[in-house]
Design a protein around this motif. Structure first.
Motif, PDB file in Angstrom:
ATOM      1  N   LYS A 200     -17.097 -18.462  -9.269  1.00 57.12           N
ATOM      2  CA  LYS A 200     -16.784 -17.905  -7.952  1.00 57.12           C
ATOM      3  C   LYS A 200     -16.495 -16.420  -8.018  1.00 57.12           C
ATOM      4  N   TYR A 201     -15.905 -15.975  -9.106  1.00 57.57           N
ATOM      5  CA  TYR A 201     -15.488 -14.574  -9.233  1.00 57.57           C
ATOM      6  C   TYR A 201     -16.453 -13.800 -10.128  1.00 57.57           C
ATOM      7  N   PHE A 202     -16.494 -12.487  -9.914  1.00 60.71           N
ATOM      8  CA  PHE A 202     -17.449 -11.641 -10.611  1.00 60.71           C
ATOM      9  C   PHE A 202     -16.827 -10.821 -11.740  1.00 60.71           C
ATOM     10  N   PHE A 203     -15.668 -11.241 -12.235  1.00 63.68           N
ATOM     11  CA  PHE A 203     -15.048 -10.516 -13.340  1.00 63.68           C
ATOM     12  C   PHE A 203     -15.948 -10.595 -14.573  1.00 63.68           C
ATOM     13  N   GLU A 204     -16.109  -9.486 -15.258  1.00 59.87           N
ATOM     14  CA  GLU A 204     -16.971  -9.453 -16.433  1.00 59.87           C
ATOM     15  C   GLU A 204     -16.437 -10.391 -17.510  1.00 59.87           C
ATOM     16  N   ASP A 205     -17.320 -11.259 -17.985  1.00 64.74           N
ATOM     17  CA  ASP A 205     -16.975 -12.243 -19.028  1.00 64.74           C
ATOM     18  C   ASP A 205     -15.793 -13.122 -18.616  1.00 64.74           C
ATOM     19  N   GLY A 206     -15.565 -13.257 -17.306  1.00 65.22           N
ATOM     20  CA  GLY A 206     -14.489 -14.112 -16.821  1.00 65.22           C
ATOM     21  C   GLY A 206     -13.102 -13.596 -17.116  1.00 65.22           C
ATOM     22  N   LYS A 207     -12.992 -12.299 -17.405  1.00 65.84           N
ATOM     23  CA  LYS A 207     -11.698 -11.706 -17.749  1.00 65.84           C
ATOM     24  C   LYS A 207     -11.179 -10.873 -16.585  1.00 65.84           C
ATOM     25  N   PHE A 208      -9.967 -11.170 -16.154  1.00 68.90           N
ATOM     26  CA  PHE A 208      -9.378 -10.455 -15.024  1.00 68.90           C
ATOM     27  C   PHE A 208      -9.295  -8.961 -15.308  1.00 68.90           C
ATOM     28  N   SER A 209      -9.555  -8.160 -14.281  1.00 67.43           N
ATOM     29  CA  SER A 209      -9.452  -6.702 -14.417  1.00 67.43           C
ATOM     30  C   SER A 209      -8.880  -6.099 -13.145  1.00 67.43           C
ATOM     31  N   LEU A 210      -8.238  -4.968 -13.289  1.00 65.97           N
ATOM     32  CA  LEU A 210      -7.639  -4.270 -12.160  1.00 65.97           C
ATOM     33  C   LEU A 210      -8.708  -3.547 -11.355  1.00 65.97           C
ATOM     34  N   ALA A 211      -8.480  -3.455 -10.058  1.00 70.16           N
ATOM     35  CA  ALA A 211      -9.333  -2.611  -9.222  1.00 70.16           C
ATOM     36  C   ALA A 211      -8.923  -1.157  -9.421  1.00 70.16           C
ATOM     37  N   ASP A 212      -9.899  -0.271  -9.487  1.00 72.71           N
ATOM     38  CA  ASP A 212      -9.591   1.158  -9.534  1.00 72.71           C
ATOM     39  C   ASP A 212      -9.044   1.642  -8.189  1.00 72.71           C
ATOM     40  N   ASN A 213      -9.257   0.823  -7.176  1.00 68.09           N
ATOM     41  CA  ASN A 213      -8.930   1.141  -5.792  1.00 68.09           C
ATOM     42  C   ASN A 213      -7.512   0.643  -5.486  1.00 68.09           C
ATOM     43  N   PHE A 214      -6.552   1.562  -5.373  1.00 66.34           N
ATOM     44  CA  PHE A 214      -5.166   1.140  -5.132  1.00 66.34           C
ATOM     45  C   PHE A 214      -4.430   2.191  -4.303  1.00 66.34           C
ATOM     46  N   THR A 215      -3.295   1.762  -3.760  1.00 66.45           N
ATOM     47  CA  THR A 215      -2.452   2.677  -3.012  1.00 66.45           C
ATOM     48  C   THR A 215      -0.992   2.252  -3.169  1.00 66.45           C
ATOM     49  N   ILE A 221       2.611  -2.133  -4.866  1.00 70.94           N
ATOM     50  CA  ILE A 221       1.359  -1.445  -5.134  1.00 70.94           C
ATOM     51  C   ILE A 221       0.253  -2.373  -4.652  1.00 70.94           C
ATOM     52  N   LEU A 222      -0.701  -1.828  -3.938  1.00 69.07           N
ATOM     53  CA  LEU A 222      -1.793  -2.616  -3.378  1.00 69.07           C
ATOM     54  C   LEU A 222      -3.085  -2.313  -4.134  1.00 69.07           C
ATOM     55  N   PHE A 223      -3.693  -3.370  -4.697  1.00 69.62           N
ATOM     56  CA  PHE A 223      -5.022  -3.264  -5.279  1.00 69.62           C
ATOM     57  C   PHE A 223      -6.018  -3.840  -4.283  1.00 69.62           C
ATOM     58  N   TYR A 224      -7.082  -3.080  -4.028  1.00 69.21           N
ATOM     59  CA  TYR A 224      -8.044  -3.480  -3.000  1.00 69.21           C
ATOM     60  C   TYR A 224      -9.420  -3.645  -3.635  1.00 69.21           C
ATOM     61  N   TYR A 225      -9.927  -4.886  -3.590  1.00 62.10           N
ATOM     62  CA  TYR A 225     -11.267  -5.190  -4.102  1.00 62.10           C
ATOM     63  C   TYR A 225     -12.219  -5.316  -2.914  1.00 62.10           C
ATOM     64  N   ASN A 226     -13.211  -4.468  -2.852  1.00 62.16           N
ATOM     65  CA  ASN A 226     -14.190  -4.538  -1.769  1.00 62.16           C
ATOM     66  C   ASN A 226     -15.167  -5.689  -1.985  1.00 62.16           C
ATOM     67  N   VAL A 227     -15.950  -5.997  -0.948  1.00 61.42           N
ATOM     68  CA  VAL A 227     -16.947  -7.063  -1.049  1.00 61.42           C
ATOM     69  C   VAL A 227     -17.892  -6.773  -2.210  1.00 61.42           C
ATOM     70  N   TYR A 233     -20.215 -11.618  -0.575  1.00 61.36           N
ATOM     71  CA  TYR A 233     -20.042 -10.984   0.734  1.00 61.36           C
ATOM     72  C   TYR A 233     -19.327 -11.931   1.697  1.00 61.36           C
ATOM     73  N   ALA A 234     -19.699 -13.192   1.650  1.00 69.11           N
ATOM     74  CA  ALA A 234     -19.093 -14.181   2.552  1.00 69.11           C
ATOM     75  C   ALA A 234     -17.599 -14.341   2.303  1.00 69.11           C
ATOM     76  N   GLU A 235     -17.165 -14.159   1.050  1.00 59.67           N
ATOM     77  CA  GLU A 235     -15.745 -14.277   0.707  1.00 59.67           C
ATOM     78  C   GLU A 235     -14.948 -13.065   1.167  1.00 59.67           C
ATOM     79  N   GLY A 236     -15.637 -11.947   1.388  1.00 58.58           N
ATOM     80  CA  GLY A 236     -14.966 -10.755   1.905  1.00 58.58           C
ATOM     81  C   GLY A 236     -14.205  -9.978   0.842  1.00 58.58           C
ATOM     82  N   ASN A 237     -13.382  -9.052   1.309  1.00 56.94           N
ATOM     83  CA  ASN A 237     -12.584  -8.230   0.404  1.00 56.94           C
ATOM     84  C   ASN A 237     -11.298  -8.963   0.010  1.00 56.94           C
ATOM     85  N   THR A 238     -10.608  -8.413  -0.979  1.00 54.11           N
ATOM     86  CA  THR A 238      -9.367  -9.024  -1.467  1.00 54.11           C
ATOM     87  C   THR A 238      -8.272  -7.976  -1.568  1.00 54.11           C
TER      88      THR A 238
END
Length: 263
Positions: A200-215, A221-227, A233-238
């Motif tokens: 379901k997820y697109f993490f490389e090699d199934g390993k969790f990674s941080l979004a570079d996109n944060f505020t 602290i908010l990490f924002y993963y775009n579609v 795309y159907a799952e939307g952003n996170t």
């Protein structure tokens, strides 16, 4: 569908009248923040109209963005305002509209859909030591669905450089921090600690990674993963929020200064 060229001048005049006040700065300067800025609106339309049932539609480019009184600040944030390297928003608008016009003309005045681009750039944090910008864009240029994204950008006021997660979390603490963030992600997604992140997820090699996109928000602290970053795309952003209290012991002195400046 055909374009009704004999109507375009009349309808365009009506649109321009209805939208009077476009392409000008919004009234007033923001004085409550550390940096002073005005907001400018751009609203441009194609001269080609598409008739659909009882209405006419047209391609448009709209943008709202800040103009700071200090030119060096405008230069600093230029890459997150002018996303495609344009020198001005007017240039970006003209290029977008002209691309559509050329597409129509190459198809003998016919088109199946109009295009649109909505861009909004907001100041989300403005302190003596850092500036936070949010860039949101929605775009449609044909196809099954449009494209949209949100980009958060943070800038150090003293160094005039972008703030990265490495400025917030020291390298020696990075692995500990990622484990904390992953725990919040799994809880939010309803996953156990053993559930795979493949499929379901697109993490490389199934390993969790941080979004570079944060505020930085008041308490988190908010990490924002775009579609398409980690989901379809159907799952939307996170949006993934991590309370500062859970990793305060891992934050650098510089990071604490940024966070304290908004609280």
């Amino acid at each position: 569908m055909r374009f009704h060229f004999f109507l375009k001048i009349l309808v365009l005049s009506g649109l321009l009248y209805a939208c009077n006040g476009q392409n000008r700065p919004s009234v007033g300067i923001q004085h409550t923040d550390t940096l002073s800025y005005s907001r400018k609106n751009i609203d441009e339309h194609s001269n080609y109209f598409l008739k659909e049932d009882d209405r006419l539609d047209t391609t448009y480019f709209r943008a709202k963005y800040p103009i700071f009184q200090e030119s060096k600040i405008n230069d600093l944030i230029a890459t997150v305002v002018h996303l495609e390297g344009d020198t001005s928003m007017e240039e970006a608008a003209h290029r977008f509209i002209n691309s559509y016009n050329e597409y129509v003309e190459e198809n003998n005045g016919k088109s199946t859909a109009t295009w649109s681009r909505d861009l909004q750039v907001d100041v989300v944090a403005n302190t003596p030591i850092f500036l936070g910008i949010r860039t949101k864009q929605e775009e449609y240029t044909g196809g099954a669905h449009g494209d949209h994204f949100t980009l958060y950008s943070n800038f150090d006021r003293q160094s005039n450089k972008a703030i990265t997660i490495n400025d917030i979390i020291l390298e020696d603490n990075k692995d500990k921090f990622i484990k904390i963030v992953e725990q919040y992600f799994r809880k939010q997604e309803g996953l156990s600690g053993d559930d795979s992140l493949n499929g379901k997820y697109f993490f490389e090699d199934g390993k969790f990674s941080l979004a570079d996109n944060f505020t930085f928000e008041k308490n988190d602290i908010l990490f924002y993963y775009n579609v398409y970053e980690i989901k379809s795309y159907a799952e939307g952003n996170t949006e993934l929020r991590i309370p500062y209290t859970t990793f305060k012991h891992l934050i650098s002195d510089k990071g604490l200064n940024y966070i304290n400046s908004i609280n």
